[in-house]
Motif scaffolding. Structure first.
Motif, PDB file in Angstrom:
ATOM      1  N   GLY A 100       7.600   7.132  -0.790  1.00 11.37           N
ATOM      2  CA  GLY A 100       8.171   5.824  -0.523  1.00 11.37           C
ATOM      3  C   GLY A 100       7.164   4.757  -0.124  1.00 11.37           C
ATOM      4  O   GLY A 100       5.996   5.041   0.162  1.00 11.37           O
ATOM      5  N   LEU A 101       7.627   3.512  -0.095  1.00 12.69           N
ATOM      6  CA  LEU A 101       6.750   2.369   0.197  1.00 12.69           C
ATOM      7  C   LEU A 101       6.247   2.391   1.633  1.00 12.69           C
ATOM      8  O   LEU A 101       5.071   2.100   1.890  1.00 12.69           O
ATOM      9  N   GLY A 102       7.136   2.708   2.585  1.00 12.19           N
ATOM     10  CA  GLY A 102       6.725   2.692   3.993  1.00 12.19           C
ATOM     11  C   GLY A 102       5.562   3.625   4.255  1.00 12.19           C
ATOM     12  O   GLY A 102       4.577   3.243   4.905  1.00 12.19           O
ATOM     13  N   PHE A 103       5.648   4.842   3.745  1.00 13.30           N
ATOM     14  CA  PHE A 103       4.559   5.787   3.974  1.00 13.30           C
ATOM     15  C   PHE A 103       3.348   5.441   3.120  1.00 13.30           C
ATOM     16  O   PHE A 103       2.214   5.773   3.482  1.00 13.30           O
ATOM     17  N   CYS A 104       3.566   4.771   1.997  1.00 10.56           N
ATOM     18  CA  CYS A 104       2.435   4.292   1.199  1.00 10.56           C
ATOM     19  C   CYS A 104       1.606   3.312   2.016  1.00 10.56           C
ATOM     20  O   CYS A 104       0.374   3.397   2.048  1.00 10.56           O
ATOM     21  N   ARG A 105       2.297   2.386   2.686  1.00 12.78           N
ATOM     22  CA  ARG A 105       1.583   1.434   3.546  1.00 12.78           C
ATOM     23  C   ARG A 105       0.854   2.151   4.677  1.00 12.78           C
ATOM     24  O   ARG A 105      -0.294   1.831   4.990  1.00 12.78           O
ATOM     25  N   PHE A 106       1.519   3.118   5.283  1.00 16.98           N
ATOM     26  CA  PHE A 106       0.909   3.878   6.380  1.00 16.98           C
ATOM     27  C   PHE A 106      -0.326   4.631   5.898  1.00 16.98           C
ATOM     28  O   PHE A 106      -1.364   4.657   6.571  1.00 16.98           O
ATOM     29  N   GLN A 107      -0.230   5.264   4.735  1.00 15.04           N
ATOM     30  CA  GLN A 107      -1.344   6.047   4.212  1.00 15.04           C
ATOM     31  C   GLN A 107      -2.553   5.194   3.868  1.00 15.04           C
ATOM     32  O   GLN A 107      -3.689   5.659   3.929  1.00 15.04           O
ATOM     33  N   ASN A 108      -2.324   3.958   3.483  1.00 20.00           N
ATOM     34  CA  ASN A 108      -3.437   3.069   3.189  1.00 20.00           C
ATOM     35  C   ASN A 108      -3.988   2.399   4.441  1.00 20.00           C
ATOM     36  O   ASN A 108      -5.095   1.867   4.428  1.00 20.00           O
ATOM     37  N   PHE A 109      -3.205   2.423   5.517  1.00 17.32           N
ATOM     38  CA  PHE A 109      -3.577   1.761   6.762  1.00 17.32           C
ATOM     39  C   PHE A 109      -4.225   2.714   7.765  1.00 17.32           C
ATOM     40  O   PHE A 109      -5.301   2.435   8.303  1.00 17.32           O
ATOM     41  N   PHE A 110      -3.582   3.862   7.988  1.00 12.88           N
ATOM     42  CA  PHE A 110      -3.998   4.714   9.096  1.00 12.88           C
ATOM     43  C   PHE A 110      -5.371   5.361   8.924  1.00 12.88           C
ATOM     44  O   PHE A 110      -6.130   5.461   9.900  1.00 12.88           O
ATOM     45  N   PRO A 111      -5.735   5.833   7.730  1.00 17.86           N
ATOM     46  CA  PRO A 111      -7.047   6.474   7.607  1.00 17.86           C
ATOM     47  C   PRO A 111      -8.210   5.577   8.000  1.00 17.86           C
ATOM     48  O   PRO A 111      -9.159   6.030   8.637  1.00 17.86           O
ATOM     49  N   ALA A 157      -9.791  -1.515  15.095  1.00 18.89           N
ATOM     50  CA  ALA A 157      -9.484  -0.655  13.945  1.00 18.89           C
ATOM     51  C   ALA A 157      -8.191  -1.095  13.264  1.00 18.89           C
ATOM     52  O   ALA A 157      -8.123  -1.155  12.032  1.00 18.89           O
ATOM     53  N   PHE A 158      -7.164  -1.398  14.061  1.00 21.33           N
ATOM     54  CA  PHE A 158      -5.897  -1.872  13.489  1.00 21.33           C
ATOM     55  C   PHE A 158      -6.103  -3.168  12.712  1.00 21.33           C
ATOM     56  O   PHE A 158      -5.552  -3.353  11.618  1.00 21.33           O
ATOM     57  N   SER A 159      -6.887  -4.073  13.266  1.00 19.38           N
ATOM     58  CA  SER A 159      -7.133  -5.361  12.611  1.00 19.38           C
ATOM     59  C   SER A 159      -7.881  -5.178  11.296  1.00 19.38           C
ATOM     60  O   SER A 159      -7.566  -5.817  10.287  1.00 19.38           O
ATOM     61  N   LEU A 160      -8.861  -4.289  11.313  1.00 18.60           N
ATOM     62  CA  LEU A 160      -9.664  -4.064  10.113  1.00 18.60           C
ATOM     63  C   LEU A 160      -8.841  -3.429   9.000  1.00 18.60           C
ATOM     64  O   LEU A 160      -9.047  -3.718   7.818  1.00 18.60           O
ATOM     65  N   ALA A 161      -7.897  -2.573   9.374  1.00 15.26           N
ATOM     66  CA  ALA A 161      -7.100  -1.857   8.366  1.00 15.26           C
ATOM     67  C   ALA A 161      -5.885  -2.644   7.888  1.00 15.26           C
ATOM     68  O   ALA A 161      -5.265  -2.269   6.882  1.00 15.26           O
ATOM     69  N   PHE A 162      -5.538  -3.720   8.569  1.00 12.67           N
ATOM     70  CA  PHE A 162      -4.307  -4.441   8.243  1.00 12.67           C
ATOM     71  C   PHE A 162      -4.229  -4.903   6.785  1.00 12.67           C
ATOM     72  O   PHE A 162      -3.153  -4.798   6.167  1.00 12.67           O
ATOM     73  N   PRO A 163      -5.301  -5.444   6.174  1.00 11.58           N
ATOM     74  CA  PRO A 163      -5.182  -5.864   4.767  1.00 11.58           C
ATOM     75  C   PRO A 163      -4.734  -4.742   3.840  1.00 11.58           C
ATOM     76  O   PRO A 163      -3.983  -4.987   2.884  1.00 11.58           O
ATOM     77  N   GLN A 164      -5.180  -3.510   4.110  1.00 14.93           N
ATOM     78  CA  GLN A 164      -4.764  -2.386   3.268  1.00 14.93           C
ATOM     79  C   GLN A 164      -3.251  -2.193   3.335  1.00 14.93           C
ATOM     80  O   GLN A 164      -2.609  -1.893   2.333  1.00 14.93           O
ATOM     81  N   CYS A 165      -2.701  -2.342   4.534  1.00 14.10           N
ATOM     82  CA  CYS A 165      -1.254  -2.206   4.710  1.00 14.10           C
ATOM     83  C   CYS A 165      -0.516  -3.372   4.057  1.00 14.10           C
ATOM     84  O   CYS A 165       0.500  -3.180   3.376  1.00 14.10           O
ATOM     85  N   PHE A 166      -1.020  -4.565   4.244  1.00 18.22           N
ATOM     86  CA  PHE A 166      -0.347  -5.775   3.775  1.00 18.22           C
ATOM     87  C   PHE A 166      -0.227  -5.810   2.255  1.00 18.22           C
ATOM     88  O   PHE A 166       0.819  -6.210   1.706  1.00 18.22           O
ATOM     89  N   TYR A 167      -1.268  -5.390   1.558  1.00 21.70           N
ATOM     90  CA  TYR A 167      -1.275  -5.472   0.097  1.00 21.70           C
ATOM     91  C   TYR A 167      -0.809  -4.179  -0.588  1.00 21.70           C
ATOM     92  O   TYR A 167      -0.851  -4.087  -1.808  1.00 21.70           O
ATOM     93  N   SER A 168      -0.385  -3.182   0.196  1.00 20.64           N
ATOM     94  CA  SER A 168       0.068  -1.926  -0.405  1.00 20.64           C
ATOM     95  C   SER A 168       1.415  -2.099  -1.090  1.00 20.64           C
ATOM     96  O   SER A 168       2.274  -2.860  -0.623  1.00 20.64           O
ATOM     97  N   LYS A 169       1.600  -1.382  -2.175  1.00 18.98           N
ATOM     98  CA  LYS A 169       2.901  -1.384  -2.847  1.00 18.98           C
ATOM     99  C   LYS A 169       3.010  -0.144  -3.722  1.00 18.98           C
ATOM    100  O   LYS A 169       2.007   0.518  -4.027  1.00 18.98           O
ATOM    101  N   THR A 170       4.218   0.192  -4.073  1.00 19.13           N
ATOM    102  CA  THR A 170       4.455   1.288  -5.016  1.00 19.13           C
ATOM    103  C   THR A 170       4.903   0.688  -6.357  1.00 19.13           C
ATOM    104  O   THR A 170       5.669  -0.278  -6.390  1.00 19.13           O
ATOM    105  N   VAL A 171       4.387   1.254  -7.427  1.00 23.06           N
ATOM    106  CA  VAL A 171       4.701   0.761  -8.775  1.00 23.06           C
ATOM    107  C   VAL A 171       5.115   1.948  -9.636  1.00 23.06           C
ATOM    108  O   VAL A 171       4.478   3.006  -9.591  1.00 23.06           O
ATOM    109  N   TYR A 172       6.164   1.767 -10.404  1.00 18.42           N
ATOM    110  CA  TYR A 172       6.647   2.837 -11.279  1.00 18.42           C
ATOM    111  C   TYR A 172       6.076   2.672 -12.673  1.00 18.42           C
ATOM    112  O   TYR A 172       6.280   1.657 -13.340  1.00 18.42           O
TER     113      TYR A 172
END
Length: 376
Positions: A100-111, A157-172
Motif C-alpha cells: 500500500g501507499l502508506g507503507f510505501c511512504r514509510f519505506q522510503n522515509f524511515f531507512p 534525520a526526519f527533516s532530511l528524509a521528508f522529501p522521500q516521503c513527500f514524493y513517494s507514490k504507488t503506480v500500477y
C-alpha cells in the motif's frame, strides 16, 4: 535506505517500461537461498541489538555517555532491520509492491532516518572519546545533554528524509504495482540528483571524515607512546581500557563504511546511467549490495561481545537460559558493581590549587591523559 537514495528506486526504474512479463523472475532455489541469507540478518540484528539495549539500560554501571549513543545506534539498526529489510527483500524478489501507499511512504522515509541516526551516533561517540582523551579538563556531556544530542540527531534525520516521503507514490503497471519516488522533472531530474548527492555527503562522507580525524588523533595519543614501566597498575589498566574502547569503535565504523560502500556506488552509477537498472543481471547485483548494506545492522552486537568484557558478561546473562552458556561470578561483578562514590582531586598550577569534584570516570580520563602527555 543507506546514504544515497531510497531502497526501491532501482526497482521502480526497472519496471517503468510497463511490460506484462517480469524478466527478473528467479528459480525457487535461488529465492530460497536469498531468503535464508536475509532471514539471518533480521534474526541476528533484532535479537543482538535488543540485547545490547537491555544490557545498557538494565545495568546502572553501563549507563555512560558512550553507551547511551550505542543504545541509539542499536535502536536504529534493529528498527531498520525489522521494518525495512524484509519488505524490501520481498519487493526485490517479486518486483511487486503489496503493502500500500502508506507503507510505501514509510519505506522510503524511515531507512534514511535510521541510517542518519546510526552514523551520527557513531560520530557522537567519536567526538565524546576525543573530548575525554584529548581535552579531559573540559566538561563532558551530561545525561540531559546527551538526550538533547540524540533528539537533535533524529530531528535532523526526519527533516532530511521528508522529501522521500513527500514524493513517494504507488503506480500500477499491469500486472504489477511499484513503489517509487516521483521527483519533479522540470529541471531534467536535477532535483533527484542533487538530493542523492546531498545524502551521500551528509549520510556517509561527512561523518566518516569526522570520525577519521577524531579517531586518528585519539589513536596517535593512545598508541603513540609506550606506557612507562614505573606507572601504577591502575594507570596501565586505564590506558588499556581506553585503547580497547577506541579499537572497538574503530572496528564498528570501518565495518559500517565497508558494508555501505558498494550500495552507495551502486546508486551513484545508477544516477548517471539509469540503463543499468534494466539489465537482467541487475537484480542479483542489487540483492547482493542490499544484503551487504543491511548486514551492517547485525555486526555491532557481535563486535561488542567479542571486544568488550562488560558486554560479553551482559550477553551471558541475557542468554543464561541456554544450556551451553555459563554466567560466572566475574560477569556479575562486571555488570552490578557500579561506581557510586565520588573522588576529590587537585589540579596544581604555579600560583593556585583548585579542588574539583567529579565522577570517578571523569577522574580516570583526566589522570590517564595527563600522564600520557607527560610520557610523550
Amino acid at each position: 535506505e543507506g546514504a544515497c537514495t531510497n531502497l526501491n528506486s532501482s526497482l521502480s526504474d526497472q519496471d517503468n517500461n510497463g511490460t506484462d512479463t517480469n524478466k527478473f523472475v528467479q528459480p525457487d532455489w535461488q529465492v530460497a537461498l536469498w531468503a535464508i541469507a536475509y532471514a539471518a540478518i533480521v534474526t541476528v540484528s533484532v535479537i543482538g541489538n535488543l540485547t545490547v539495549i537491555w544490557i545498557i539500560l538494565a545495568h546502572r554501571r553501563m549507563r555512560t555517555v558512550t553507551n547511551y549513543f550505542i543504545v541509539n545506534l542499536a535502536f536504529s539498526d534493529a528498527s531498520m532491520s525489522a521494518f525495512n529489510t524484509v519488505f524490501n527483500f520481498v519487493y526485490a524478489i517479486h518486483n511487486d509492491w503489496y503493502f500500500g501507499l502508506g507503507f510505501c511512504r514509510f519505506q522510503n522515509f524511515f531507512p534514511i532516518t535510521a541510517i542518519f541516526a546510526s552514523i551520527y551516533s557513531m560520530t557522537a561517540i567519536s567526538v565524546d572519546r576525543y573530548m575525554a582523551i584529548i581535552h579531559p579538563l573540559k566538561p563532558r556531556l551530561s545525561s540531559f545533554s546527551t538526550k538533547v544530542v540524540i533528539g537533535t540527531i533524529w530531528l535532523v534525520a526526519f527533516s532530511l528524509a521528508f522529501p522521500q516521503c513527500f514524493y513517494s507514490k504507488t503506480v500500477y503497471f499491469h500486472p504489477r504495482t511499484i513503489c517509487m519516488v516521483d521527483w519533479p522533472e522540470a529541471d531534467g531530474g536535477k532535483h533527484r540528483l542533487i538530493y542523492h548527492i546531498t545524502l551521500i555527503v551528509l549520510n556517509y562522507l561527512l561523518p566518516l571524515m569526522v570520525m577519521l580525524v577524531t579517531y586518528s588523533i585519539v589513536g596517535v595519543t593512545l598508541w603513540g607512546s609506550e606506557i612507562p614501566g614505573d606507572s601504577s597498575e591502575h594507570y596501565q589498566n586505564q590506558i588499556q581500557a581506553k585503547r580497547k574502547v577506541v579499537k572497538m569503535m574503530i572496528i564498528v565504523v570501518v565495518t559500517f563504511a565497508m558494508c555501505w560502500l558498494p550500495y552507495n556506488l551502486y546508486f551513484i552509477l545508477g544516477s548517471f546511467n539509469e540503463e543499468i537498472y534494466k539489465q537482467t543481471y541487475i537484480q542479483q547485483v542489487y540483492l547482493a549490495v542490499f544484503w551487504l548494506a543491511m548486514s551492517s545492522t547485525m555486526y555491532n552486537p557481535i563486535i561488542y561481545c567479542c571486544l568488550n568484557q562488560r558486554f560479553r558478561a551482559g550477553f551471558r546473562r541475557a542468554f543464561r537460559w541456554l544450556p551451553f552458556v555459563m554466567v560466572t561470578e566475574d560477569d556479575e561483578v562486571q555488570l552490578q558493581h557500579s561506581r557510586t562514590f565520588r573522588m576529590t582531586r587537585s589540579y596544581r598550577t604555579e600560583t593556585t590549587t583548585t579542588v574539583v569534584h567529579q565522577n570517578s570516570i571523569d577522574q580516570e580520563d583526566k589522570e590517564t591523559t595527563a600522564k600520557l602527555i607527560k610520557v610523550m
